[in-house]
Scaffold this motif. Structure first.
Motif, PDB file in Angstrom:
ATOM      1  N   ASP A 161       3.632  12.873  16.934  1.00 54.50           N
ATOM      2  CA  ASP A 161       2.707  13.500  16.855  1.00 54.50           C
ATOM      3  C   ASP A 161       2.622  13.898  15.351  1.00 54.50           C
ATOM      4  O   ASP A 161       1.469  14.637  14.746  1.00 54.50           O
ATOM      5  N   GLY A 162       3.364  12.819  14.298  1.00 50.74           N
ATOM      6  CA  GLY A 162       3.490  13.757  12.493  1.00 50.74           C
ATOM      7  C   GLY A 162       1.591  13.744  12.228  1.00 50.74           C
ATOM      8  O   GLY A 162       1.509  14.502  11.913  1.00 50.74           O
ATOM      9  N   LYS A 163       0.689  12.191  12.537  1.00 49.65           N
ATOM     10  CA  LYS A 163      -0.541  12.169  12.187  1.00 49.65           C
ATOM     11  C   LYS A 163      -0.854  13.376  12.960  1.00 49.65           C
ATOM     12  O   LYS A 163      -1.788  13.879  11.993  1.00 49.65           O
ATOM     13  N   LEU A 164      -1.555  13.652  14.163  1.00 52.24           N
ATOM     14  CA  LEU A 164      -1.889  14.391  14.563  1.00 52.24           C
ATOM     15  C   LEU A 164      -1.780  15.664  13.950  1.00 52.24           C
ATOM     16  O   LEU A 164      -2.322  16.699  13.901  1.00 52.24           O
ATOM     17  N   LYS A 165      -0.719  16.477  13.913  1.00 48.10           N
ATOM     18  CA  LYS A 165      -0.169  17.560  13.553  1.00 48.10           C
ATOM     19  C   LYS A 165      -0.373  17.902  11.595  1.00 48.10           C
ATOM     20  O   LYS A 165      -0.216  18.704  12.201  1.00 48.10           O
ATOM     21  N   GLN A 166      -0.191  16.664  11.528  1.00 43.25           N
ATOM     22  CA  GLN A 166      -0.607  16.911   9.568  1.00 43.25           C
ATOM     23  C   GLN A 166      -2.380  17.500   9.821  1.00 43.25           C
ATOM     24  O   GLN A 166      -2.575  18.178   9.116  1.00 43.25           O
ATOM     25  N   LEU A 167      -2.982  16.477  10.415  1.00 44.26           N
ATOM     26  CA  LEU A 167      -4.066  16.557  10.681  1.00 44.26           C
ATOM     27  C   LEU A 167      -4.372  17.943  10.953  1.00 44.26           C
ATOM     28  O   LEU A 167      -6.036  18.765  10.060  1.00 44.26           O
ATOM     29  N   LEU A 168      -4.170  18.368  12.071  1.00 45.12           N
ATOM     30  CA  LEU A 168      -4.551  19.970  12.528  1.00 45.12           C
ATOM     31  C   LEU A 168      -3.958  20.961  12.165  1.00 45.12           C
ATOM     32  O   LEU A 168      -4.722  21.981  11.937  1.00 45.12           O
ATOM     33  N   SER A 169      -2.390  20.840  11.371  1.00 46.93           N
ATOM     34  CA  SER A 169      -2.121  22.147  10.553  1.00 46.93           C
ATOM     35  C   SER A 169      -3.190  22.549   9.208  1.00 46.93           C
ATOM     36  O   SER A 169      -3.226  23.533   8.679  1.00 46.93           O
ATOM     37  N   ALA A 170      -3.378  21.544   8.605  1.00 49.98           N
ATOM     38  CA  ALA A 170      -3.856  21.128   7.753  1.00 49.98           C
ATOM     39  C   ALA A 170      -5.548  21.877   7.841  1.00 49.98           C
ATOM     40  O   ALA A 170      -6.753  22.724   6.896  1.00 49.98           O
ATOM     41  N   GLN A 171      -6.592  21.662   8.663  1.00 52.34           N
ATOM     42  CA  GLN A 171      -7.337  21.817   9.329  1.00 52.34           C
ATOM     43  C   GLN A 171      -8.131  21.881  10.475  1.00 52.34           C
ATOM     44  O   GLN A 171      -7.206  21.058  11.849  1.00 52.34           O
ATOM     45  N   THR A 230     -12.612   7.494  21.800  1.00 55.91           N
ATOM     46  CA  THR A 230     -12.804   6.083  20.859  1.00 55.91           C
ATOM     47  C   THR A 230     -12.505   6.381  19.821  1.00 55.91           C
ATOM     48  O   THR A 230     -11.817   5.969  18.629  1.00 55.91           O
ATOM     49  N   GLY A 231     -13.004   7.687  19.052  1.00 56.57           N
ATOM     50  CA  GLY A 231     -13.269   8.216  17.628  1.00 56.57           C
ATOM     51  C   GLY A 231     -11.664   8.758  17.700  1.00 56.57           C
ATOM     52  O   GLY A 231     -10.789   8.802  16.253  1.00 56.57           O
ATOM     53  N   TRP A 232     -11.127   8.429  18.405  1.00 51.80           N
ATOM     54  CA  TRP A 232      -9.510  10.012  18.370  1.00 51.80           C
ATOM     55  C   TRP A 232      -8.280   8.379  18.916  1.00 51.80           C
ATOM     56  O   TRP A 232      -6.765   8.695  18.639  1.00 51.80           O
ATOM     57  N   LEU A 233      -8.831   7.258  19.686  1.00 48.12           N
ATOM     58  CA  LEU A 233      -7.113   6.525  20.476  1.00 48.12           C
ATOM     59  C   LEU A 233      -7.101   5.895  19.092  1.00 48.12           C
ATOM     60  O   LEU A 233      -7.883   5.196  18.272  1.00 48.12           O
ATOM     61  N   ASP A 268       1.388  -1.203   0.019  1.00 45.74           N
ATOM     62  CA  ASP A 268      -0.050   0.131   0.065  1.00 45.74           C
ATOM     63  C   ASP A 268       1.002   1.505  -0.150  1.00 45.74           C
ATOM     64  O   ASP A 268       1.764   1.558   1.320  1.00 45.74           O
ATOM     65  N   PHE A 269       0.547   2.110  -0.999  1.00 47.38           N
ATOM     66  CA  PHE A 269       1.558   2.986  -0.933  1.00 47.38           C
ATOM     67  C   PHE A 269       0.794   4.536  -0.741  1.00 47.38           C
ATOM     68  O   PHE A 269       0.919   5.567  -0.495  1.00 47.38           O
ATOM     69  N   ASN A 270      -0.486   4.472  -0.343  1.00 47.74           N
ATOM     70  CA  ASN A 270      -1.137   5.365  -0.355  1.00 47.74           C
ATOM     71  C   ASN A 270      -1.117   5.901   1.657  1.00 47.74           C
ATOM     72  O   ASN A 270      -1.947   5.043   1.654  1.00 47.74           O
ATOM     73  N   ARG A 271      -0.045   6.817   1.996  1.00 47.30           N
ATOM     74  CA  ARG A 271      -0.077   7.150   3.601  1.00 47.30           C
ATOM     75  C   ARG A 271      -0.321   8.190   3.763  1.00 47.30           C
ATOM     76  O   ARG A 271       0.026   9.112   2.514  1.00 47.30           O
ATOM     77  N   THR A 272      -1.173   8.604   4.412  1.00 43.63           N
ATOM     78  CA  THR A 272      -1.616   9.614   4.980  1.00 43.63           C
ATOM     79  C   THR A 272      -1.054  10.551   5.577  1.00 43.63           C
ATOM     80  O   THR A 272      -0.559  12.159   5.459  1.00 43.63           O
ATOM     81  N   TYR A 273      -0.094  10.016   6.899  1.00 38.28           N
ATOM     82  CA  TYR A 273       1.093  10.755   6.690  1.00 38.28           C
ATOM     83  C   TYR A 273       2.588   9.922   7.503  1.00 38.28           C
ATOM     84  O   TYR A 273       1.938   8.448   6.612  1.00 38.28           O
ATOM     85  N   THR A 308     -12.811  13.643  10.523  1.00 40.13           N
ATOM     86  CA  THR A 308     -13.421  13.007  10.271  1.00 40.13           C
ATOM     87  C   THR A 308     -12.737  11.805  11.040  1.00 40.13           C
ATOM     88  O   THR A 308     -11.865  12.161  11.394  1.00 40.13           O
ATOM     89  N   ARG A 309     -13.833  10.801  11.732  1.00 38.81           N
ATOM     90  CA  ARG A 309     -13.760   9.809  12.626  1.00 38.81           C
ATOM     91  C   ARG A 309     -12.572   9.282  11.650  1.00 38.81           C
ATOM     92  O   ARG A 309     -11.561   8.977  12.344  1.00 38.81           O
ATOM     93  N   ALA A 310     -13.138   8.520  10.749  1.00 38.28           N
ATOM     94  CA  ALA A 310     -12.054   8.010   9.575  1.00 38.28           C
ATOM     95  C   ALA A 310     -10.679   8.828   9.820  1.00 38.28           C
ATOM     96  O   ALA A 310      -9.321   8.065  10.131  1.00 38.28           O
ATOM     97  N   ALA A 311      -9.835   9.431   9.244  1.00 37.19           N
ATOM     98  CA  ALA A 311      -9.086  10.537   9.787  1.00 37.19           C
ATOM     99  C   ALA A 311      -8.451  10.576  10.891  1.00 37.19           C
ATOM    100  O   ALA A 311      -7.029  10.390  10.714  1.00 37.19           O
TER     101      ALA A 311
END
Length: 275
Positions: free
Chosen positions: A125-135, A272-275, A112-117, A141-144
Protein backbone atom coordinates in the motif's frame (compact mmCIF):
# COMPACT_ATOMS: atom_id res chain seq x y z
CA UNK A 1 96.55 50.11 -64.72
CA UNK A 2 96.98 52.94 -62.19
CA UNK A 3 98.50 56.43 -62.17
CA UNK A 4 99.80 58.46 -59.27
CA UNK A 5 98.19 61.82 -58.53
CA UNK A 6 99.86 64.98 -57.19
CA UNK A 7 99.00 64.08 -53.61
CA UNK A 8 100.49 60.67 -54.05
CA UNK A 9 97.21 58.80 -54.42
CA UNK A 10 96.79 56.18 -57.02
CA UNK A 11 93.92 56.31 -59.47
CA UNK A 12 92.74 53.49 -61.62
CA UNK A 13 92.90 54.27 -65.31
CA UNK A 14 91.20 51.10 -66.54
CA UNK A 15 89.70 47.82 -65.50
CA UNK A 16 91.88 45.40 -63.71
CA UNK A 17 93.10 42.62 -65.86
CA UNK A 18 92.22 39.94 -63.26
CA UNK A 19 90.08 39.64 -60.13
CA UNK A 20 91.79 38.48 -56.99
CA UNK A 21 91.02 34.92 -56.14
CA UNK A 22 89.40 34.52 -52.71
CA UNK A 23 90.99 31.93 -50.60
CA UNK A 24 88.47 29.75 -48.83
CA UNK A 25 89.38 29.17 -45.27
CA UNK A 26 87.65 26.16 -43.77
CA UNK A 27 88.03 25.33 -40.17
CA UNK A 28 86.80 21.95 -39.06
CA UNK A 29 85.82 21.92 -35.41
CA UNK A 30 85.78 18.66 -33.52
CA UNK A 31 82.15 17.42 -33.01
CA UNK A 32 80.67 16.30 -29.71
CA UNK A 33 80.07 12.56 -29.94
CA UNK A 34 77.00 12.73 -27.62
CA UNK A 35 75.36 15.79 -29.21
CA UNK A 36 73.05 13.86 -31.54
CA UNK A 37 71.93 11.55 -28.75
CA UNK A 38 71.01 14.52 -26.57
CA UNK A 39 69.05 16.15 -29.39
CA UNK A 40 66.99 13.01 -29.94
CA UNK A 41 65.94 12.87 -26.27
CA UNK A 42 63.21 15.37 -25.46
CA UNK A 43 63.09 17.36 -22.26
CA UNK A 44 60.12 15.31 -21.13
CA UNK A 45 62.02 12.04 -21.60
CA UNK A 46 65.05 13.34 -19.75
CA UNK A 47 62.96 14.49 -16.78
CA UNK A 48 61.00 11.24 -16.67
CA UNK A 49 64.13 9.11 -16.74
CA UNK A 50 65.71 11.21 -14.04
CA UNK A 51 62.63 10.94 -11.80
CA UNK A 52 62.39 7.17 -12.30
CA UNK A 53 66.07 6.65 -11.55
CA UNK A 54 65.92 8.80 -8.42
CA UNK A 55 63.03 6.79 -6.84
CA UNK A 56 60.26 9.38 -7.08
CA UNK A 57 56.75 8.09 -6.17
CA UNK A 58 54.20 6.75 -8.62
CA UNK A 59 52.64 10.10 -9.45
CA UNK A 60 55.02 12.95 -8.83
CA UNK A 61 54.04 16.31 -10.22
CA UNK A 62 56.96 18.17 -11.76
CA UNK A 63 56.45 21.77 -12.71
CA UNK A 64 58.72 23.08 -15.41
CA UNK A 65 58.90 26.77 -16.14
CA UNK A 66 59.73 27.01 -19.83
CA UNK A 67 58.70 30.08 -21.81
CA UNK A 68 55.95 30.76 -19.33
CA UNK A 69 54.34 27.27 -19.70
CA UNK A 70 53.91 25.08 -16.62
CA UNK A 71 54.08 21.40 -17.52
CA UNK A 72 52.91 18.64 -15.16
CA UNK A 73 54.60 15.30 -15.69
CA UNK A 74 53.22 11.98 -14.39
CA UNK A 75 56.14 9.71 -13.58
CA UNK A 76 55.75 5.93 -14.11
CA UNK A 77 55.37 3.77 -11.05
CA UNK A 78 58.59 2.70 -9.36
CA UNK A 79 56.93 0.59 -6.66
CA UNK A 80 57.49 -3.11 -5.96
CA UNK A 81 55.32 -4.13 -8.92
CA UNK A 82 57.89 -2.65 -11.34
CA UNK A 83 60.97 -3.70 -9.45
CA UNK A 84 60.82 -7.32 -10.56
CA UNK A 85 63.04 -8.41 -13.38
CA UNK A 86 60.33 -10.57 -14.94
CA UNK A 87 58.67 -8.21 -17.38
CA UNK A 88 55.98 -10.72 -18.30
CA UNK A 89 54.76 -11.00 -14.70
CA UNK A 90 54.93 -7.25 -14.35
CA UNK A 91 52.64 -6.74 -17.33
CA UNK A 92 50.18 -9.31 -16.01
CA UNK A 93 50.15 -7.69 -12.57
CA UNK A 94 49.64 -4.24 -14.06
CA UNK A 95 46.77 -5.51 -16.18
CA UNK A 96 45.09 -7.12 -13.17
CA UNK A 97 45.34 -3.94 -11.13
CA UNK A 98 44.07 -1.71 -13.94
CA UNK A 99 41.19 -4.01 -14.94
CA UNK A 100 37.79 -2.41 -14.36
CA UNK A 101 34.32 -3.99 -14.77
CA UNK A 102 32.57 -3.06 -17.98
CA UNK A 103 29.24 -1.26 -17.71
CA UNK A 104 27.08 -1.42 -20.80
CA UNK A 105 23.49 -0.68 -21.80
CA UNK A 106 21.41 -1.01 -24.91
CA UNK A 107 21.38 1.98 -27.23
CA UNK A 108 17.66 2.49 -26.68
CA UNK A 109 17.70 1.90 -22.94
CA UNK A 110 15.75 4.41 -20.88
CA UNK A 111 16.27 4.98 -17.20
CA UNK A 112 13.57 6.81 -15.36
CA UNK A 113 14.55 8.34 -12.00
CA UNK A 114 11.21 10.08 -11.47
CA UNK A 115 9.53 7.77 -8.99
CA UNK A 116 6.46 9.04 -7.18
CA UNK A 117 6.54 6.27 -4.61
CA UNK A 118 8.45 3.24 -3.39
CA UNK A 119 6.47 0.09 -2.64
CA UNK A 120 7.85 -3.25 -1.50
CA UNK A 121 6.32 -6.66 -0.96
CA UNK A 122 6.22 -5.84 2.74
CA UNK A 123 4.24 -2.66 2.07
CA UNK A 124 2.02 -3.05 -1.04
CA UNK A 125 0.00 0.00 0.00
CA UNK A 126 3.04 2.30 -0.26
CA UNK A 127 1.66 4.43 -3.09
CA UNK A 128 -1.82 4.71 -1.60
CA UNK A 129 -0.44 5.65 1.83
CA UNK A 130 1.69 8.37 0.33
CA UNK A 131 -1.22 9.78 -1.66
CA UNK A 132 -3.63 9.78 1.28
CA UNK A 133 -1.09 11.14 3.77
CA UNK A 134 -0.25 14.09 1.52
CA UNK A 135 -3.81 15.12 0.65
CA UNK A 136 -7.44 14.10 0.91
CA UNK A 137 -8.82 11.62 -1.60
CA UNK A 138 -10.93 14.35 -3.21
CA UNK A 139 -7.89 16.29 -4.42
CA UNK A 140 -6.04 13.33 -5.96
CA UNK A 141 -5.95 13.37 -9.76
CA UNK A 142 -6.75 10.34 -11.89
CA UNK A 143 -3.18 10.19 -13.14
CA UNK A 144 -1.91 9.93 -9.57
CA UNK A 145 -4.57 7.49 -8.32
CA UNK A 146 -4.32 4.94 -11.15
CA UNK A 147 -2.84 1.70 -9.83
CA UNK A 148 -3.10 2.62 -6.16
CA UNK A 149 -5.84 0.04 -5.43
CA UNK A 150 -5.48 -3.70 -5.92
CA UNK A 151 -7.82 -5.92 -7.90
CA UNK A 152 -10.74 -7.30 -5.83
CA UNK A 153 -10.81 -10.48 -7.96
CA UNK A 154 -8.08 -12.78 -9.19
CA UNK A 155 -9.50 -12.42 -12.73
CA UNK A 156 -10.99 -9.07 -13.70
CA UNK A 157 -13.56 -9.49 -16.50
CA UNK A 158 -15.59 -6.32 -17.01
CA UNK A 159 -19.36 -6.90 -17.32
CA UNK A 160 -20.89 -3.43 -16.98
CA UNK A 161 -19.04 -0.09 -16.71
CA UNK A 162 -19.46 2.84 -14.34
CA UNK A 163 -21.88 5.57 -15.43
CA UNK A 164 -25.18 5.85 -17.26
CA UNK A 165 -26.54 2.67 -18.86
CA UNK A 166 -29.65 0.72 -19.80
CA UNK A 167 -31.02 -1.00 -16.70
CA UNK A 168 -30.55 -4.77 -16.94
CA UNK A 169 -33.62 -5.24 -14.71
CA UNK A 170 -36.19 -2.75 -16.04
CA UNK A 171 -34.74 -2.09 -19.52
CA UNK A 172 -35.08 1.64 -18.96
CA UNK A 173 -32.45 4.08 -20.20
CA UNK A 174 -30.62 6.65 -18.19
CA UNK A 175 -29.92 4.53 -15.13
CA UNK A 176 -26.78 5.63 -13.32
CA UNK A 177 -24.56 2.67 -12.49
CA UNK A 178 -22.67 3.53 -9.30
CA UNK A 179 -19.84 1.05 -9.71
CA UNK A 180 -18.04 -1.40 -12.00
CA UNK A 181 -19.39 -4.92 -12.52
CA UNK A 182 -17.00 -7.85 -12.93
CA UNK A 183 -18.11 -11.28 -14.06
CA UNK A 184 -17.48 -13.96 -11.40
CA UNK A 185 -19.07 -17.27 -10.59
CA UNK A 186 -20.88 -17.41 -7.29
CA UNK A 187 -18.52 -18.34 -4.48
CA UNK A 188 -15.46 -16.64 -6.01
CA UNK A 189 -13.10 -15.08 -3.44
CA UNK A 190 -13.46 -11.31 -3.11
CA UNK A 191 -10.34 -9.52 -1.81
CA UNK A 192 -9.80 -6.18 -0.10
CA UNK A 193 -8.47 -3.62 -2.59
CA UNK A 194 -6.25 -2.04 0.07
CA UNK A 195 -5.60 -2.03 3.80
CA UNK A 196 -8.30 -0.48 5.94
CA UNK A 197 -11.03 -0.91 8.49
CA UNK A 198 -14.38 -2.62 7.86
CA UNK A 199 -17.15 -0.09 8.55
CA UNK A 200 -20.17 -2.02 7.27
CA UNK A 201 -21.13 -5.62 6.62
CA UNK A 202 -24.71 -6.76 6.01
CA UNK A 203 -27.70 -6.19 3.78
CA UNK A 204 -27.83 -3.10 1.58
CA UNK A 205 -31.44 -1.86 1.25
CA UNK A 206 -30.90 -0.12 -2.10
CA UNK A 207 -30.20 -3.13 -4.30
CA UNK A 208 -26.64 -4.00 -3.26
CA UNK A 209 -27.66 -7.22 -1.48
CA UNK A 210 -25.02 -8.50 0.90
CA UNK A 211 -22.46 -5.70 1.12
CA UNK A 212 -19.06 -4.98 2.70
CA UNK A 213 -17.60 -1.46 3.08
CA UNK A 214 -13.93 -0.79 3.90
CA UNK A 215 -12.60 2.63 4.96
CA UNK A 216 -9.03 3.31 3.77
CA UNK A 217 -8.68 6.74 5.40
CA UNK A 218 -8.72 10.37 4.27
CA UNK A 219 -12.14 10.01 2.63
CA UNK A 220 -11.44 6.90 0.51
CA UNK A 221 -13.77 3.87 0.76
CA UNK A 222 -14.44 0.74 -1.29
CA UNK A 223 -17.63 -1.36 -1.34
CA UNK A 224 -18.26 -4.95 -2.42
CA UNK A 225 -21.81 -5.88 -3.39
CA UNK A 226 -24.18 -8.77 -4.32
CA UNK A 227 -22.10 -11.10 -2.13
CA UNK A 228 -23.20 -14.60 -1.25
CA UNK A 229 -21.47 -14.28 2.15
CA UNK A 230 -18.86 -12.30 4.04
CA UNK A 231 -16.28 -13.32 6.66
CA UNK A 232 -15.40 -9.97 8.27
CA UNK A 233 -16.93 -7.88 11.03
CA UNK A 234 -17.32 -4.15 11.60
CA UNK A 235 -14.17 -2.68 13.14
CA UNK A 236 -11.93 -5.43 11.78
CA UNK A 237 -8.58 -4.42 10.27
CA UNK A 238 -7.87 -5.95 6.89
CA UNK A 239 -4.88 -5.88 4.57
CA UNK A 240 -4.69 -5.61 0.81
CA UNK A 241 -5.47 -9.00 -0.73
CA UNK A 242 -7.28 -10.43 2.29
CA UNK A 243 -10.39 -12.43 1.37
CA UNK A 244 -13.35 -10.53 2.85
CA UNK A 245 -16.28 -12.25 1.12
CA UNK A 246 -17.52 -14.56 -1.63
CA UNK A 247 -19.25 -13.31 -4.77
CA UNK A 248 -22.94 -13.96 -5.36
CA UNK A 249 -26.14 -12.61 -6.91
CA UNK A 250 -28.02 -11.14 -3.95
CA UNK A 251 -30.04 -7.91 -4.15
CA UNK A 252 -30.87 -6.26 -7.50
CA UNK A 253 -28.83 -8.67 -9.60
CA UNK A 254 -29.47 -10.74 -12.74
CA UNK A 255 -26.58 -13.19 -12.23
CA UNK A 256 -23.43 -14.00 -10.31
CA UNK A 257 -20.97 -11.10 -10.37
CA UNK A 258 -19.20 -8.54 -8.19
CA UNK A 259 -20.36 -4.93 -8.08
CA UNK A 260 -17.31 -2.93 -6.96
CA UNK A 261 -17.53 0.73 -5.90
CA UNK A 262 -14.98 3.40 -4.97
CA UNK A 263 -16.21 6.34 -2.91
CA UNK A 264 -14.35 9.60 -2.28
CA UNK A 265 -15.75 11.71 0.55
CA UNK A 266 -19.07 9.83 0.24
CA UNK A 267 -19.42 10.24 -3.54
CA UNK A 268 -18.94 7.38 -5.97
CA UNK A 269 -16.22 7.72 -8.63
CA UNK A 270 -15.10 5.56 -11.55
CA UNK A 271 -13.27 2.59 -10.00
CA UNK A 272 -11.08 2.16 -13.09
CA UNK A 273 -9.38 5.44 -12.14
CA UNK A 274 -7.98 3.74 -9.04
CA UNK A 275 -7.28 0.19 -10.24
Amino acid sequence: MTTQTVRGRRRATGPASEYPVAEAVMTVRPRDAHRDARRRRSLFSQVTEFASASGVGQKAGIALAATGLVLTVTVPSTGPMMSTADTGNTSAAAASVAAQPEVSAAAGAKIDFNRTYIATKGDPDGKLKQLLSAQSAGTITRAASTGSLGAPLAQMVSASPFGFRVSPITGGTGEFHRGQDYAAQCGTSVMAAASGTVTFTGWHPYGGGNRVVIDHGNGLETTYNHLSSSNVQVGQKVSRGDVVALSGTTGASTGCHLHFEVMVNGEVVDPTGWL
